[in-house]
Design a protein around this motif. Structure first.
Motif, PDB file in Angstrom:
ATOM      1  N   ASN A 283       4.124  -3.000   3.393  1.00  0.00           N
ATOM      2  CA  ASN A 283       4.808  -2.333   2.282  1.00  0.00           C
ATOM      3  C   ASN A 283       6.325  -2.457   2.382  1.00  0.00           C
ATOM      4  O   ASN A 283       7.020  -2.534   1.360  1.00  0.00           O
ATOM      5  N   ARG A 291       2.955  -2.606  -3.422  1.00  0.00           N
ATOM      6  CA  ARG A 291       2.877  -1.681  -2.292  1.00  0.00           C
ATOM      7  C   ARG A 291       1.685  -0.743  -2.481  1.00  0.00           C
ATOM      8  O   ARG A 291       1.315  -0.403  -3.602  1.00  0.00           O
ATOM      9  N   ARG A 292       1.109  -0.325  -1.357  1.00  0.00           N
ATOM     10  CA  ARG A 292      -0.020   0.594  -1.391  1.00  0.00           C
ATOM     11  C   ARG A 292       0.265   1.734  -0.420  1.00  0.00           C
ATOM     12  O   ARG A 292       0.268   1.546   0.789  1.00  0.00           O
ATOM     13  N   GLY A 300      -0.026  -3.814   1.775  1.00  0.00           N
ATOM     14  CA  GLY A 300      -0.302  -3.719   0.352  1.00  0.00           C
ATOM     15  C   GLY A 300      -1.065  -4.943  -0.104  1.00  0.00           C
ATOM     16  O   GLY A 300      -1.775  -5.584   0.668  1.00  0.00           O
TER      17      GLY A 300
END
Length: 337
Positions: A283, A291-292, A300
């Motif tokens: 990220n 992004r996660r 991500g």
């Protein structure tokens, strides 16, 4: 010399293993390069710096404080020094102050342990490889796998090294010629953030040359007022006189805002290929859309980011995660494969 088209059968979108599979092994080690090859990379990327006795070795920087165990070697404590390189002042241990034999007593370690803690399991397992060792690995892998594995060397700080009597260009070209690589069809690309050393090599070899550019700043050799000025249509035409392509920072193609620029189209109009850098899974590095979560070290959707750039028309891409890059290319538009 005219830069030729890619060899027949080459992938239309080149998968470049940035410092090897550096997301999964300490960068610029034979461990990292071999894993990248196993994961499907087309070329492996050694950044090159010289030793005191003139050998070219693979390190992202000549300051090896963060990428080796040199601090644990009391015999080299007096080599610690402060230098100014391309306008930046730094303290550490520098390859140009060591012979190759001395460097070979050191062991590589992970540069980003906070983001890549798993890679620290490989600390101490690899030495600093020479250019000749990287070439030998690529050739052996090509023979073993039946597919051509190339190399994509970068000349690091060429003006600085020339100023201290260790110019990189002839050493690199001679090593490539010794390997039988001296044509636009060779599985090699030479890259640099500077301009004049690329122009010098354009007169020395037919190997394809790549002009690297960043989203800010200017070449350290002061050959242009800014990288931005080099990316205008006029600037790109000037680059095409000596280079095969450009390697732009990826946000020059797709900024964080999500609106693409015209750089890919402008470069193609000038006859240049486009190989952006650098695609990383964490990220911390990803563009906002992919992004996660909020953990900077968490991964991500890198594959989706790469596919987006392929859809934007890039001709290759640098990634620390070749396995993800391979998967992304295979699931992108068919023409990429």
């Amino acid at each position: 010399m005219t830069q030729a088209a890619p060899p027949a059968g080459a992938p239309s979108v080149l998968l470049i293993a940035h410092r090897g599979a550096s997301g999964e092994r300490p960068e610029h080690t034979l461990l990292s390069y071999q894993l990248a090859i196993d994961q499907g990379a087309d070329v492996i990327e050694p950044d090159l710096v010289p030793t005191k006795d003139g050998h070219l070795v693979a390190r992202h920087e000549n300051n090896i404080a963060e990428t080796t165990d040199v601090v644990a070697h009391p015999e080299f404590a007096d080599r610690r020094t402060t230098k100014t390189i391309d306008g930046a002042t730094m303290t550490g241990w520098f390859t140009e102050d060591f012979t190759l034999a001395e460097l070979k007593t050191l062991r590589a370690k992970e540069r980003l342990p906070q983001l890549r803690p798993g890679n620290t399991a490989y600390d101490g397992q690899a030495t600093i490889p020479t250019l000749d060792e990287v070439i030998a690995l690529a050739k052996a892998a090509s023979e073993k796998t039946g597919r051509t594995i190339g190399i994509y060397p970068e000349t690091k700080h060429p003006s600085y090294f020339a100023s201290i009597g260790l110019p990189l260009e002839k050493r690199l070209v001679d090593a490539l010629q010794a390997a039988g690589w001296d044509s636009a069809e060779a599985p090699v690309f030479i890259q640099s953030f500077e301009v004049e050393n690329l122009k010098a090599m354009h007169a020395m070899t037919r190997i394809r040359l790549i002009q690297l550019v960043a989203g800010s700043g200017a070449p350290a050799d002061h050959a242009a007022p800014s990288y931005a000025a080099m990316m205008t249509p006029e600037g790109l035409k000037a680059i095409a006189a000596y280079a095969y392509g450009i390697g732009p920072e990826r946000t020059m193609i797709l900024p964080a805002s999500g609106t693409p620029t015209s750089l890919v189209a402008d470069a193609h109009a000038a006859g240049l290929r486009v190989h952006p850098w650098t695609f990383r899974a964490e990220n911390f590095f990803l563009l906002p859309a992919w992004r996660r979560g909020t953990d900077p070290a968490a991964h991500g959707d890198l594959a989706a980011e790469i596919r987006t750039f392929i859809d934007l028309g890039v001709d290759g891409f640098f990634t620390d995660f070749p396995a993800i890059g391979y998967e992304a290319r295979e699931t992108a538009r068919p023409a990429a494969r």
